[in-house]
Design a protein around this motif. Structure first.
Motif, PDB file in Angstrom:
ATOM      1  N   HIS A   1      -6.295  14.785  22.971  1.00 50.33           N
ATOM      2  CA  HIS A   1      -7.454  13.851  23.023  1.00 50.33           C
ATOM      3  C   HIS A   1      -7.822  12.642  23.350  1.00 50.33           C
ATOM      4  O   HIS A   1      -7.091  11.988  22.893  1.00 50.33           O
ATOM      5  CB  HIS A   1      -7.957  14.347  21.285  1.00 50.33           C
ATOM      6  CG  HIS A   1      -9.332  14.344  21.440  1.00 50.33           C
ATOM      7  ND1 HIS A   1     -10.424  13.317  21.792  1.00 50.33           N
ATOM      8  CD2 HIS A   1     -10.588  15.392  21.269  1.00 50.33           C
ATOM      9  CE1 HIS A   1     -11.636  13.563  21.868  1.00 50.33           C
ATOM     10  NE2 HIS A   1     -11.060  15.002  21.352  1.00 50.33           N
ATOM     11  N   PRO A   2      -8.588  12.410  24.122  1.00 50.48           N
ATOM     12  CA  PRO A   2      -9.578  11.296  25.161  1.00 50.48           C
ATOM     13  C   PRO A   2      -9.415  10.426  24.512  1.00 50.48           C
ATOM     14  O   PRO A   2      -9.225   9.236  24.425  1.00 50.48           O
ATOM     15  CB  PRO A   2      -9.748  11.993  25.757  1.00 50.48           C
ATOM     16  CG  PRO A   2      -9.876  12.646  26.174  1.00 50.48           C
ATOM     17  CD  PRO A   2      -9.488  13.605  25.207  1.00 50.48           C
TER      18      PRO A   2
ATOM     19  N   CYS B   1     -20.035  17.557  21.708  1.00 50.20           N
ATOM     20  CA  CYS B   1     -18.868  17.017  21.530  1.00 50.20           C
ATOM     21  C   CYS B   1     -18.822  15.087  21.116  1.00 50.20           C
ATOM     22  O   CYS B   1     -19.633  14.484  22.030  1.00 50.20           O
ATOM     23  CB  CYS B   1     -17.441  16.416  22.670  1.00 50.20           C
ATOM     24  SG  CYS B   1     -16.259  15.368  22.209  1.00 50.20           S
TER      25      CYS B   1
ATOM     26  N   PHE C   1     -17.310  12.529  20.803  1.00 42.42           N
ATOM     27  CA  PHE C   1     -16.890  11.644  21.700  1.00 42.42           C
ATOM     28  C   PHE C   1     -17.436  11.305  22.857  1.00 42.42           C
ATOM     29  O   PHE C   1     -16.990  10.269  23.996  1.00 42.42           O
ATOM     30  CB  PHE C   1     -15.617  11.476  21.654  1.00 42.42           C
ATOM     31  CG  PHE C   1     -14.901  10.540  22.132  1.00 42.42           C
ATOM     32  CD1 PHE C   1     -14.516  10.200  21.654  1.00 42.42           C
ATOM     33  CD2 PHE C   1     -13.809  10.608  23.150  1.00 42.42           C
ATOM     34  CE1 PHE C   1     -13.972   8.928  22.709  1.00 42.42           C
ATOM     35  CE2 PHE C   1     -13.573  10.238  23.656  1.00 42.42           C
ATOM     36  CZ  PHE C   1     -13.025   9.148  23.543  1.00 42.42           C
ATOM     37  N   HIS C   2     -18.309  12.277  23.155  1.00 41.94           N
ATOM     38  CA  HIS C   2     -18.723  11.860  25.084  1.00 41.94           C
ATOM     39  C   HIS C   2     -19.154  10.923  25.164  1.00 41.94           C
ATOM     40  O   HIS C   2     -19.014  10.659  26.693  1.00 41.94           O
ATOM     41  CB  HIS C   2     -19.631  13.803  25.211  1.00 41.94           C
ATOM     42  CG  HIS C   2     -20.791  13.295  24.911  1.00 41.94           C
ATOM     43  ND1 HIS C   2     -21.495  13.976  24.281  1.00 41.94           N
ATOM     44  CD2 HIS C   2     -21.974  13.004  25.546  1.00 41.94           C
ATOM     45  CE1 HIS C   2     -22.806  13.760  24.508  1.00 41.94           C
ATOM     46  NE2 HIS C   2     -22.828  13.234  24.915  1.00 41.94           N
TER      47      HIS C   2
ATOM     48  N   CYS D   1     -16.191   9.194  26.232  1.00 50.94           N
ATOM     49  CA  CYS D   1     -15.674   9.896  27.190  1.00 50.94           C
ATOM     50  C   CYS D   1     -14.715   9.882  28.738  1.00 50.94           C
ATOM     51  O   CYS D   1     -16.392   9.369  28.905  1.00 50.94           O
ATOM     52  CB  CYS D   1     -15.284  11.042  26.319  1.00 50.94           C
ATOM     53  SG  CYS D   1     -13.992  12.325  27.555  1.00 50.94           S
TER      54      CYS D   1
ATOM     55  N   TYR E   1     -13.691  11.218  30.734  1.00 49.97           N
ATOM     56  CA  TYR E   1     -13.649  13.133  31.171  1.00 49.97           C
ATOM     57  C   TYR E   1     -14.248  13.095  30.887  1.00 49.97           C
ATOM     58  O   TYR E   1     -14.441  15.178  31.882  1.00 49.97           O
ATOM     59  CB  TYR E   1     -12.010  13.331  30.911  1.00 49.97           C
ATOM     60  CG  TYR E   1     -11.347  12.695  30.497  1.00 49.97           C
ATOM     61  CD1 TYR E   1     -10.150  12.234  31.626  1.00 49.97           C
ATOM     62  CD2 TYR E   1     -10.339  11.976  29.389  1.00 49.97           C
ATOM     63  CE1 TYR E   1      -8.809  11.225  31.860  1.00 49.97           C
ATOM     64  CE2 TYR E   1      -9.049  11.258  29.425  1.00 49.97           C
ATOM     65  CZ  TYR E   1      -8.170  11.450  30.639  1.00 49.97           C
ATOM     66  OH  TYR E   1      -7.040  10.256  30.511  1.00 49.97           O
ATOM     67  N   ALA E   2     -15.231  13.112  30.290  1.00 48.67           N
ATOM     68  CA  ALA E   2     -16.856  14.105  29.963  1.00 48.67           C
ATOM     69  C   ALA E   2     -17.631  14.607  31.112  1.00 48.67           C
ATOM     70  O   ALA E   2     -17.688  13.730  32.186  1.00 48.67           O
ATOM     71  CB  ALA E   2     -18.105  12.672  29.411  1.00 48.67           C
TER      72      ALA E   2
ATOM     73  N   CYS F   1     -19.736  19.399  27.492  1.00 48.94           N
ATOM     74  CA  CYS F   1     -19.456  18.008  26.708  1.00 48.94           C
ATOM     75  C   CYS F   1     -20.714  17.251  25.816  1.00 48.94           C
ATOM     76  O   CYS F   1     -20.578  17.092  24.682  1.00 48.94           O
ATOM     77  CB  CYS F   1     -18.791  16.791  26.589  1.00 48.94           C
ATOM     78  SG  CYS F   1     -17.245  17.422  27.986  1.00 48.94           S
TER      79      CYS F   1
ATOM     80  N   PRO G   1     -16.709  21.497  20.417  1.00 47.65           N
ATOM     81  CA  PRO G   1     -15.438  21.765  21.449  1.00 47.65           C
ATOM     82  C   PRO G   1     -14.945  22.308  19.410  1.00 47.65           C
ATOM     83  O   PRO G   1     -14.913  20.964  19.134  1.00 47.65           O
ATOM     84  CB  PRO G   1     -14.426  20.482  21.643  1.00 47.65           C
ATOM     85  CG  PRO G   1     -14.749  18.942  21.274  1.00 47.65           C
ATOM     86  CD  PRO G   1     -16.763  19.662  21.099  1.00 47.65           C
TER      87      PRO G   1
ATOM     88  N   CYS H   1     -11.079  19.101  22.055  1.00 46.91           N
ATOM     89  CA  CYS H   1     -11.386  18.649  23.720  1.00 46.91           C
ATOM     90  C   CYS H   1     -11.906  20.203  24.037  1.00 46.91           C
ATOM     91  O   CYS H   1     -10.654  20.573  23.972  1.00 46.91           O
ATOM     92  CB  CYS H   1     -10.553  17.743  23.764  1.00 46.91           C
ATOM     93  SG  CYS H   1     -10.900  17.295  25.117  1.00 46.91           S
ATOM     94  N   HIS H   2     -12.916  19.756  24.756  1.00 42.08           N
ATOM     95  CA  HIS H   2     -13.034  21.156  26.327  1.00 42.08           C
ATOM     96  C   HIS H   2     -11.523  21.432  27.168  1.00 42.08           C
ATOM     97  O   HIS H   2     -11.825  22.185  28.118  1.00 42.08           O
ATOM     98  CB  HIS H   2     -14.267  21.243  26.986  1.00 42.08           C
ATOM     99  CG  HIS H   2     -15.899  21.559  25.955  1.00 42.08           C
ATOM    100  ND1 HIS H   2     -15.576  22.824  25.433  1.00 42.08           N
ATOM    101  CD2 HIS H   2     -15.985  20.814  25.090  1.00 42.08           C
ATOM    102  CE1 HIS H   2     -16.811  22.354  24.231  1.00 42.08           C
ATOM    103  NE2 HIS H   2     -17.168  21.107  23.815  1.00 42.08           N
ATOM    104  N   PHE H   3     -11.446  20.275  27.192  1.00 40.83           N
ATOM    105  CA  PHE H   3     -10.427  20.046  28.638  1.00 40.83           C
ATOM    106  C   PHE H   3      -8.789  19.660  27.410  1.00 40.83           C
ATOM    107  O   PHE H   3      -8.064  19.191  28.384  1.00 40.83           O
ATOM    108  CB  PHE H   3     -10.504  18.813  29.643  1.00 40.83           C
ATOM    109  CG  PHE H   3     -11.899  19.365  29.913  1.00 40.83           C
ATOM    110  CD1 PHE H   3     -12.698  19.912  30.813  1.00 40.83           C
ATOM    111  CD2 PHE H   3     -13.214  19.111  29.275  1.00 40.83           C
ATOM    112  CE1 PHE H   3     -13.431  20.747  31.455  1.00 40.83           C
ATOM    113  CE2 PHE H   3     -14.881  18.958  30.371  1.00 40.83           C
ATOM    114  CZ  PHE H   3     -15.094  19.977  30.358  1.00 40.83           C
TER     115      PHE H   3
HETATM  116  S1  SF4 Z   1     -14.899  17.542  24.839  1.00 40.60           S
HETATM  117 FE1  SF4 Z   1     -15.679  16.407  26.657  1.00 40.60          FE
HETATM  118  S2  SF4 Z   1     -16.635  14.676  25.950  1.00 40.60           S
HETATM  119 FE2  SF4 Z   1     -15.317  15.561  24.494  1.00 40.60          FE
HETATM  120  S3  SF4 Z   1     -12.815  14.552  24.623  1.00 40.60           S
HETATM  121 FE3  SF4 Z   1     -12.922  16.109  25.397  1.00 40.60          FE
HETATM  122  S4  SF4 Z   1     -13.325  15.609  27.735  1.00 40.60           S
HETATM  123 FE4  SF4 Z   1     -13.766  14.223  26.459  1.00 40.60          FE
END
Ligand code: SF4
Ligand SMILES: Nc1ncnc2c1ncn2[C@@H]1O[C@H](COP(=O)(O)OP(=O)(O)OP(=O)(O)O)[C@@H](O)[C@H]1O
Ligand SMILES: Nc1ncnc2c1ncn2[C@@H]1O[C@H](COP(=O)(O)OP(=O)(O)O)[C@@H](O)[C@H]1O
Ligand SMILES: [Mg+2]
Ligand SMILES: [Mg+2]
Lengths: 317, 326
Positions: free
Chosen positions: B248-249, B285, B287-288, B291, B293-294, B298, B303, B316-318
């Motif tokens: 997770h980021p 999310c 955290f977006h 983040c 990586y958003a 997000c 997620p 996390c979506h990614f």
């Molecule tokens: S879902 Fe998106 S905003 Fe949330 S942690 Fe993952 S990449 Fe970052």
């Protein structure tokens, strides 16, 4: 820039004399950060307050020299000291609220510092405050100057305190655990900010911390304090590569480290000494794993073990 | 393996006026659909920035605070549904250790009385048996019988934490919830207490929920770690995996923020922005906004916490695409 020689600050309490700082010497050059490290009660904050001549009663500076740009601060009058504080020497404390006035708007607090030390108009002070807030990374400073400290998070408050400390371009910055009360994420931001501003302005900085990670990342020189004394001083690179004092080695060994899995940590035995204890021998003796007979009979002096590295230990060579 | 403790969809909302100039009441969701399990004998760490809901979680489990909804199963029994009288004997098995040992010890009581109290409540003993129990306890935590007549202010922080641990151990618990137990201690003393916690865990087969913000301490003492953000678990997994390859980021950002005691290391990417408030949490999310990586999804979609590899979950979506190995 700053040269401290044999500084002694004692507290004369009902229970006896507390030798909070018992003869310490160090110097800091322009643009350099010296980290002062040690356990709770070893005398770090009292050292900092001594430099500013702000030791609270029943404490008193009982000896030594504090040379700032060649001038001994201990011989200045109180009004001369007031002109230095917040101006050429500035301080940032652990708890930002102690430095902020809860009933004064942020803009007014910064302006006040500027107006006290500089010959400028209130309008100029206001513009300078906005510029300072911008430099310390406060978003929308034009709005923030109208807010009160309690409306801000701990991290933003510490940025305000830094802005106030830097308002008059100090030559020496004393930062006493500036990030201890903050989350590690915000600590990283604040240390990055302090480092950047210090580089730009070439300030000498005394950074008080108990976090050896912060020392490794933010300082060039380091002094380890124990029971009112400096027991080791060295460059940061030297200290981490070859710690000379058993206490320094003990501190490094007791740290859990990210990415290393060990079964057990290696603590230093015993307790942080009571400030009322007096010592004939080495003050670290009760916790030291390397004791030899002379340790209990005589007090070791700081001696140079490598160029630039000084250790207060009978076994150091 | 049936877990010793299982938390299911736990929720807690506070109504608060704090931090607002206008004094208006606001809802603050401190714990948001939290689920996790504790296996007997393990140590699970709970980490995250201040205000993310760690202490609230601990207090909800022990019913020091009543949850809005959700379930807490201890040995299969739902603690949130049973009566106070049924809860009492179970509470003996679950003890808490706090950050500031001083504030949790009554300053006017001698250590002997402080340590006798749990016996009085849970297990009355004859005077000689009590004396023997106290002596054993003190030995286990590295104190001695001479300390019994002293008051808390006569002890150092590390010793007070030993007293807090002795008090928790007095009633032979199974589960200990330790809320920042070493955060207030100097490093050399912190290491002593960490070793003590590990020793008594082995000796008394204890299960720990270990709440802390120091990631190096948590990684050292914990088998598994759960990372919380705004009242939710965003990642949970084996401690070393989380360190070596966070999924997770936010976990990556937390790890990046830790200053490492090795000089001359290159700079690292810092987490921008403030510690967020659970009042008005972000959409999608949570955290977006911080983040790096958003992407647009997000901002809109929350997620779910999903298994990514055996025993390692991330929200996390990614999580599957990002490589955040260290
Ligand atoms: S879902 Fe998106 S905003 Fe949330 S942690 Fe993952 S990449 Fe970052
Ligand atoms: N007002 C006071 N009266 C008596 N003793 C004092 C006073 N202030 C400080 N001391 C003593 O001076 C010694 C040094 O205190 P100091 O505040 O410098 O410690 P420190 O190294 O900054 O510790 P910490 O890491 O806890 O901030 C301690 O033993 C303390 O008890
Ligand atoms: N009694 C309370 N009343 C109102 N808000 C509370 C109360 N206790 C905790 N909170 C809020 O709940 C959130 C989570 O708090 P807490 O569990 O103490 O966080 P942590 O232990 O992770 O620092 C925070 O925003 C905190 O301000
Ligand atoms: Mg201090
Ligand atoms: Mg907490």
């Amino acid at each position: 820039m700053l040269q401290v020689r044999d500084l002694k600050t004692y507290f004369f309490t009902a229970k006896g004399v507390v030798k909070a700082v018992d003869g310490i010497s160090f110097s800091i050059k322009k643009g350099e950060t010296l980290a002062l490290v040690g356990e709770s009660g070893c005398g770090k904050s009292i050292t900092a307050l001594s430099l500013l001549r702000l030791v609270p009663p029943p404490g008193k500076i009982v000896g030594g020299q504090i040379r700032f740009n060649g001038e001994d601060l201990l011989y200045l009058s109180e009004s001369e000291m007031r002109r230095l504080r917040g101006n050429r020497i500035a301080m940032v404390f652990q708890e930002p609220m102690t430095a902020l006035n809860p009933v004064l708007r942020i803009g007014d607090q910064i302006s006040e510092v500027l107006l006290q030390h500089q010959d400028i108009s209130p309008g100029e002070a206001r513009d300078a405050s906005i510029k300072l807030l911008h430099q310390v990374g406060i978003p929308a400073p034009e709005q923030r100057i109208r807010e009160f400290p309690h409306q801000l998070s701990g991290g933003l408050r510490q940025r305000i305190v830094i802005a106030m400390a830097l308002a008059c371009n100090p030559q020496l910055l004393i930062a006493d655990e500036p990030t201890t009360a903050l989350d590690v994420t915000i600590q990283a931001q604040i240390m990055e900010l302090l480092g950047r501003l210090q580089q730009q302005r070439q300030m000498a900085t005394l950074l008080i911390t108990h976090d050896l990670g912060v020392v490794a990342e933010s300082a060039q020189q380091v002094a380890i304090m124990y029971a009112g004394l400096i027991v080791e001083s060295a460059s940061v690179a030297q200290l981490f590569a070859a710690p000379g004092h058993p206490y320094t080695r003990g501190l490094l060994a007791s740290l859990p480290r990210l990415g290393e899995k060990r079964d057990r940590l290696s603590p230093i035995d015993g307790q942080v000494p009571s400030p009322l204890e007096s010592h004939t021998g080495c003050p670290f003796l009760p916790r030291c794993p390397d004791v030899i007979p002379i340790c209990s009979s005589r007090y070791p002096q700081l001696q140079e073990t490598e160029p630039g590295q000084h250790v207060r230990c009978w076994r150091a060579e | 393996m049936t877990p010793l403790l299982k938390v299911d969809n736990l929720n807690k909302t506070f109504i608060t006026t704090a931090g607002l100039a206008n004094g208006k009441k606001q809802r603050l969701q401190a714990v948001n659909n939290l689920s996790f399990a504790l296996i007997e004998g393990e140590t699970l760490g709970l980490v995250g920035e201040s205000g993310c809901g760690k202490s609230t979680t601990g207090r909800l489990i022990l019913r020091l605070l009543e949850a809005d909804s959700g379930e807490v199963f201890y040995k299969g029994e739902n603690l949130l549904k049973i009566s106070r009288s049924r809860l009492r004997p179970l509470r003996r098995e679950m003890q808490m250790i706090f950050q500031d040992p001083f504030s949790s010890l009554n300053p006017r009581m001698r250590i002997g009385d402080i340590l006798s109290e749990p016996f009085k409540i849970h297990k009355p003993l004859a005077a000689t048996d009590l004396k023997r129990e106290l002596k054993n306890l003190l030995e286990v935590v590295g104190l001695s019988v001479e300390h019994l007549d002293r008051y808390p202010h006569e002890f150092s922080g590390g010793q007070r934490q030993r007293i807090g641990i002795a008090r928790a151990l007095a009633v032979k618990p199974n589960l200990i919830i330790a809320d920042e137990p070493v955060s207030a201690l100097d490093v050399s003393i912190q290491a002593q207490i960490i070793n003590l916690l590990q020793d008594i865990q082995k000796e008394f087969k204890l299960t720990y929920l270990f709440i802390a913000h120091d990631l190096a301490v948590v990684q050292h003492i914990c088998d598994r770690v759960a990372v919380m953000y705004l009242g939710r678990i965003v990642e949970i997994g084996p401690a070393l995996n989380i360190y070596r390859r966070p999924l997770h980021p936010y976990t990556e950002a937390l790890l990046n923020a830790v200053p490492i005691p090795i000089p001359g290391r290159p700079g690292r990417a810092l987490l921008q922005g403030e510690v967020p408030s659970p009042i008005n949490p972000p959409s999608g999310c949570p955290f977006h906004p911080r983040c790096r990586y958003a992407k647009s999804i997000c901002e809109t979609d929350l997620p779910p916490l999903e298994q990514q590899s055996t025993g390692h979950e991330s929200a996390c979506h990614f999580a599957k695409e990002l490589d955040m190995s260290r």
